[in-house]
Design an enzyme around this catalytic site. Sequence first.
Site, PDB file in Angstrom:
ATOM      1  N   ARG A   1      42.197  66.864  75.965  1.00  0.00           N
ATOM      2  CA  ARG A   1      43.327  66.488  75.112  1.00  0.00           C
ATOM      3  C   ARG A   1      43.176  65.066  74.555  1.00  0.00           C
ATOM      4  O   ARG A   1      42.790  64.145  75.258  1.00  0.00           O
ATOM      5  CB  ARG A   1      44.634  66.584  75.893  1.00  0.00           C
ATOM      6  CG  ARG A   1      45.826  66.052  75.105  1.00  0.00           C
ATOM      7  CD  ARG A   1      47.103  66.685  75.478  1.00  0.00           C
ATOM      8  NE  ARG A   1      47.638  66.211  76.736  1.00  0.00           N
ATOM      9  CZ  ARG A   1      48.809  66.618  77.225  1.00  0.00           C
ATOM     10  NH1 ARG A   1      49.516  67.528  76.568  1.00  0.00           N
ATOM     11  NH2 ARG A   1      49.235  66.159  78.369  1.00  0.00           N
TER      12      ARG A   1
ATOM     13  N   ARG B   1      45.775  60.307  76.983  1.00  0.00           N
ATOM     14  CA  ARG B   1      47.023  59.924  77.650  1.00  0.00           C
ATOM     15  C   ARG B   1      46.722  59.379  79.040  1.00  0.00           C
ATOM     16  O   ARG B   1      45.929  59.966  79.772  1.00  0.00           O
ATOM     17  CB  ARG B   1      47.935  61.149  77.774  1.00  0.00           C
ATOM     18  CG  ARG B   1      49.049  61.154  76.738  1.00  0.00           C
ATOM     19  CD  ARG B   1      49.825  62.415  76.761  1.00  0.00           C
ATOM     20  NE  ARG B   1      50.463  62.700  78.043  1.00  0.00           N
ATOM     21  CZ  ARG B   1      51.367  63.636  78.222  1.00  0.00           C
ATOM     22  NH1 ARG B   1      51.738  64.386  77.197  1.00  0.00           N
ATOM     23  NH2 ARG B   1      51.901  63.859  79.394  1.00  0.00           N
TER      24      ARG B   1
ATOM     25  N   ARG C   1      63.347  70.065  84.149  1.00  0.00           N
ATOM     26  CA  ARG C   1      62.143  70.193  84.967  1.00  0.00           C
ATOM     27  C   ARG C   1      62.474  70.392  86.437  1.00  0.00           C
ATOM     28  O   ARG C   1      61.594  70.422  87.266  1.00  0.00           O
ATOM     29  CB  ARG C   1      61.306  68.933  84.825  1.00  0.00           C
ATOM     30  CG  ARG C   1      60.110  69.095  83.871  1.00  0.00           C
ATOM     31  CD  ARG C   1      59.503  67.725  83.714  1.00  0.00           C
ATOM     32  NE  ARG C   1      58.107  67.724  83.421  1.00  0.00           N
ATOM     33  CZ  ARG C   1      57.603  67.460  82.217  1.00  0.00           C
ATOM     34  NH1 ARG C   1      58.384  67.294  81.190  1.00  0.00           N
ATOM     35  NH2 ARG C   1      56.301  67.386  82.053  1.00  0.00           N
TER      36      ARG C   1
ATOM     37  N   LYS D   1      53.296  73.521  75.185  1.00  0.00           N
ATOM     38  CA  LYS D   1      54.722  73.303  74.853  1.00  0.00           C
ATOM     39  C   LYS D   1      54.903  72.296  73.715  1.00  0.00           C
ATOM     40  O   LYS D   1      55.614  72.564  72.759  1.00  0.00           O
ATOM     41  CB  LYS D   1      55.500  72.759  76.071  1.00  0.00           C
ATOM     42  CG  LYS D   1      55.420  73.595  77.313  1.00  0.00           C
ATOM     43  CD  LYS D   1      56.283  73.002  78.422  1.00  0.00           C
ATOM     44  CE  LYS D   1      55.903  71.594  78.852  1.00  0.00           C
ATOM     45  NZ  LYS D   1      54.639  71.504  79.611  1.00  0.00           N
TER      46      LYS D   1
ATOM     47  N   ARG E   1      50.679  66.313  88.628  1.00  0.00           N
ATOM     48  CA  ARG E   1      51.623  66.904  87.666  1.00  0.00           C
ATOM     49  C   ARG E   1      51.676  68.421  87.825  1.00  0.00           C
ATOM     50  O   ARG E   1      52.733  69.022  87.681  1.00  0.00           O
ATOM     51  CB  ARG E   1      51.221  66.512  86.234  1.00  0.00           C
ATOM     52  CG  ARG E   1      51.566  65.047  85.941  1.00  0.00           C
ATOM     53  CD  ARG E   1      50.812  64.529  84.748  1.00  0.00           C
ATOM     54  NE  ARG E   1      51.159  65.192  83.511  1.00  0.00           N
ATOM     55  CZ  ARG E   1      50.326  65.318  82.477  1.00  0.00           C
ATOM     56  NH1 ARG E   1      49.109  64.830  82.539  1.00  0.00           N
ATOM     57  NH2 ARG E   1      50.724  65.921  81.382  1.00  0.00           N
TER      58      ARG E   1
HETATM   59  P1  AMP Z   1      55.217  65.493  79.282  1.00  0.00           P
HETATM   60  O1  AMP Z   1      54.860  64.750  78.043  1.00  0.00           O
HETATM   61  O2  AMP Z   1      56.299  66.504  79.071  1.00  0.00           O
HETATM   62  O3  AMP Z   1      54.001  66.076  79.968  1.00  0.00           O
HETATM   63  O4  AMP Z   1      55.829  64.418  80.310  1.00  0.00           O
HETATM   64  C1  AMP Z   1      55.056  63.321  80.754  1.00  0.00           C
HETATM   65  C2  AMP Z   1      55.711  62.682  81.959  1.00  0.00           C
HETATM   66  O5  AMP Z   1      57.025  62.196  81.606  1.00  0.00           O
HETATM   67  C3  AMP Z   1      55.954  63.603  83.156  1.00  0.00           C
HETATM   68  O6  AMP Z   1      54.807  63.741  83.974  1.00  0.00           O
HETATM   69  C4  AMP Z   1      57.095  62.872  83.864  1.00  0.00           C
HETATM   70  O7  AMP Z   1      56.626  61.743  84.574  1.00  0.00           O
HETATM   71  C5  AMP Z   1      57.932  62.367  82.683  1.00  0.00           C
HETATM   72  N1  AMP Z   1      58.940  63.374  82.285  1.00  0.00           N
HETATM   73  C6  AMP Z   1      58.994  64.085  81.128  1.00  0.00           C
HETATM   74  N2  AMP Z   1      60.062  64.903  81.108  1.00  0.00           N
HETATM   75  C7  AMP Z   1      60.704  64.702  82.285  1.00  0.00           C
HETATM   76  C8  AMP Z   1      61.851  65.273  82.891  1.00  0.00           C
HETATM   77  N3  AMP Z   1      62.562  66.237  82.276  1.00  0.00           N
HETATM   78  N4  AMP Z   1      62.220  64.813  84.113  1.00  0.00           N
HETATM   79  C9  AMP Z   1      61.523  63.851  84.748  1.00  0.00           C
HETATM   80  N5  AMP Z   1      60.417  63.293  84.254  1.00  0.00           N
HETATM   81  C10 AMP Z   1      59.998  63.711  83.028  1.00  0.00           C
END
Ligand code: AMP
Length: 212
Positions: free
Chosen positions: A122, A155, A83, A8, A166
């Site tokens: 990654r 990360r 989400r 994504k 996750r």
């Molecule tokens: P990502 O970079 O999209 O994988 O997001 C990393 C982390 O940020 C996730 O595992 C959540 O802890 C938090 N996060 C990102 N987007 C959201 C969302 N829409 N709602 C809640 N937590 C989020």
Amino acid sequence: MGPPGAGKGTQAQRISEAYQLMHISTGDLLRGTIKDNSELGRKARVYMERGELVPDELVTALVRERLRAARRHRGFILDGYPRNQAQALALDEILAEEEIPLDLVVHFETPVEVVRDRLMGRRVCSSCGTNFHLKALPPSPNGRCSRCGGELMIRPDDQDQTVEQRIRVYEDFARPLVKFYRKKDLLHKVSGAQTAGDQYAELKRLFERKAK
Ligand code: AMP
């Protein structure tokens, strides 16, 4: 939409550059608040390190602010939001308030083994946030970011235990939204198992069709 590691972020960045769209990544926005050591960042960090969702009201406030700015833009790509069901309903409300139509929802369907492999390899640029993969999308030969020369890092939430959490959170909360957007006739499925290049080519074809 798609599990962590589906592609994504990489595709949202490339497509938003190709079509001059605003890239709104909630993960990046939240990581930015942590870097700034803001109060929101201190709250968000606890959830992110555990691989859990940051409370809806915090994330939705960030998205609302960005979408207001997006009105003056050619368009936007929302990456990592919504989400869960509550966020999807909040998004409908914001879009209605701002009179912004939603044209398309892309679902990166990705087997769990692919996700694990992707997240293990990654690496992310600590400066510009670009994603790389040691095998599939390698950075510069000098081991630095090929976009800005920044230092690469793993990360903190790409560790084994957090990855499993996750994936579970995605299955429990985000996956049900596939049905929600299919009902709205907005959903388009892309295979998350393909290479980044193939995903990009498919998305470009899709966007060209939509733009007509
Ligand atoms: P990502 O970079 O999209 O994988 O997001 C990393 C982390 O940020 C996730 O595992 C959540 O802890 C938090 N996060 C990102 N987007 C959201 C969302 N829409 N709602 C809640 N937590 C989020």
